[in-house]
Design a protein around this motif. Structure first.
Motif, short mmCIF file in Angstrom:
data_model
loop_
_atom_site.label_atom_id
_atom_site.label_comp_id
_atom_site.label_asym_id
_atom_site.label_seq_id
_atom_site.Cartn_x
_atom_site.Cartn_y
_atom_site.Cartn_z
N VAL A 38 1.09 -1.25 -0.15
CA VAL A 38 -0.29 0.03 -0.16
C VAL A 38 1.04 1.30 0.08
O VAL A 38 1.83 1.29 0.49
CB VAL A 38 -1.15 0.05 1.18
N TYR A 39 0.38 2.43 -0.86
CA TYR A 39 1.04 3.55 -0.73
C TYR A 39 0.49 4.49 -0.35
O TYR A 39 -0.82 4.81 -0.94
CB TYR A 39 1.69 3.83 -2.19
N HIS A 40 0.51 5.48 0.62
CA HIS A 40 -0.10 6.69 1.07
C HIS A 40 0.27 8.15 0.42
O HIS A 40 1.33 8.22 0.48
CB HIS A 40 -0.28 6.85 2.58
N PHE A 41 -0.54 8.77 -0.23
CA PHE A 41 -0.04 9.82 -0.91
C PHE A 41 0.23 10.87 0.04
O PHE A 41 1.13 11.98 -0.37
CB PHE A 41 -1.03 10.38 -2.11
N LEU A 42 -0.74 11.11 1.02
CA LEU A 42 -0.62 12.38 2.10
C LEU A 42 -0.43 11.79 3.33
O LEU A 42 -1.34 11.89 4.07
CB LEU A 42 -1.90 13.14 1.99
N PRO A 43 0.68 11.27 3.82
CA PRO A 43 1.10 10.60 5.02
C PRO A 43 0.88 11.37 6.44
O PRO A 43 1.08 10.83 7.43
CB PRO A 43 2.37 9.59 4.89
N ASP A 44 0.63 12.63 6.22
CA ASP A 44 0.84 13.69 7.11
C ASP A 44 -0.03 13.08 8.36
O ASP A 44 -1.38 13.11 8.19
CB ASP A 44 0.49 14.97 6.78
N ARG A 45 0.29 12.88 9.40
CA ARG A 45 -0.53 12.32 10.63
C ARG A 45 -1.72 13.40 11.18
O ARG A 45 -2.72 13.11 11.64
CB ARG A 45 0.35 12.14 11.80
N ASP A 46 -1.54 14.56 10.82
CA ASP A 46 -2.58 15.61 11.19
C ASP A 46 -3.55 15.92 10.01
O ASP A 46 -4.56 16.57 10.23
CB ASP A 46 -1.82 17.06 11.46
N VAL A 75 -9.69 5.86 0.17
CA VAL A 75 -9.34 6.98 1.21
C VAL A 75 -9.81 6.46 2.77
O VAL A 75 -10.60 5.77 2.94
CB VAL A 75 -9.88 8.12 0.92
N ASN A 76 -8.89 6.97 3.67
CA ASN A 76 -9.24 6.72 5.00
C ASN A 76 -9.54 8.30 5.50
O ASN A 76 -9.02 9.18 4.98
CB ASN A 76 -8.06 6.53 5.92
N TYR A 77 -10.66 8.26 6.45
CA TYR A 77 -10.91 9.48 7.15
C TYR A 77 -10.47 9.39 8.58
O TYR A 77 -11.16 8.66 9.17
CB TYR A 77 -12.27 9.73 6.86
N TRP A 78 -9.87 9.87 9.20
CA TRP A 78 -9.16 9.84 10.27
C TRP A 78 -10.24 10.87 11.25
O TRP A 78 -10.10 11.97 11.56
CB TRP A 78 -7.82 10.22 10.64
N PHE A 79 -10.92 9.99 12.16
CA PHE A 79 -11.74 10.98 13.41
C PHE A 79 -10.77 11.38 14.37
O PHE A 79 -11.23 12.23 14.95
CB PHE A 79 -12.76 9.93 13.76
N ALA A 80 -9.98 10.50 14.76
CA ALA A 80 -8.91 10.76 16.00
C ALA A 80 -7.67 10.22 15.41
O ALA A 80 -7.55 9.59 14.30
CB ALA A 80 -9.31 9.91 16.91
N ARG A 81 -6.48 10.60 16.09
CA ARG A 81 -5.01 10.14 15.75
C ARG A 81 -5.21 8.69 15.19
O ARG A 81 -4.05 8.42 14.27
CB ARG A 81 -4.22 10.53 16.70
N HIS A 82 -5.67 7.71 15.83
CA HIS A 82 -5.30 6.25 15.53
C HIS A 82 -6.63 5.60 15.16
O HIS A 82 -6.84 4.32 14.99
CB HIS A 82 -4.69 5.58 16.80
#
Length: 112
Positions: A38-46, A75-82
């Motif tokens: 897997v490759y994530h295009f925008l890996p910024d944790r924020d 796409v993942n949508y992060w509600f919280a950090r993890h």
């Protein structure tokens, strides 16, 4: 060296198992196990939105088995950090004999 570290942080592996089939009956389904990169295009944790592409090998099984390739993205949508939600398009492609595509849209929970 920093570029290599950044590229490694953007990439990963996925191991998964599940079922593929009609929604009428689980007994009509096939088992599927996959090993993907897997490759994530925008890996910024924020960032809330985390688009990705993936692909690799799948094993489909029931009374016999078949080797397939697969590819997809989503796409993942992060509600919280993890913790987040995931939507993904995936195509499992059988290439032995006549090519057959097993397309699907998948929804799930993402934890990292």
């Amino acid at each position: 060296a920093n570029l290599e570290a950044e590229a490694l942080r953007d990439a990963g592996v996925i191991l998964e198992a599940g079922a593929l089939g009609p929604n009428r009956s689980l007994s009509d389904s096939l088992g599927v196990a996959s090993f993907d990169g897997v490759y994530h295009f925008l890996p910024d944790r924020d960032r809330k939105l985390d688009p990705f592409v993936n692909g690799g090998y799948s094993l489909m099984f029931r009374s016999g088995h078949a080797h397939l390739g697969n590819y997809g993205g989503g796409v993942n949508y992060w509600f919280a950090r993890h913790f987040g939600a995931r939507v993904e398009f995936r195509d499992h492609l059988r290439t032995q004999g006549v090519a057959v595509h097993y397309w699907g849209v998948r929804f799930g929970i993402s934890i990292h």
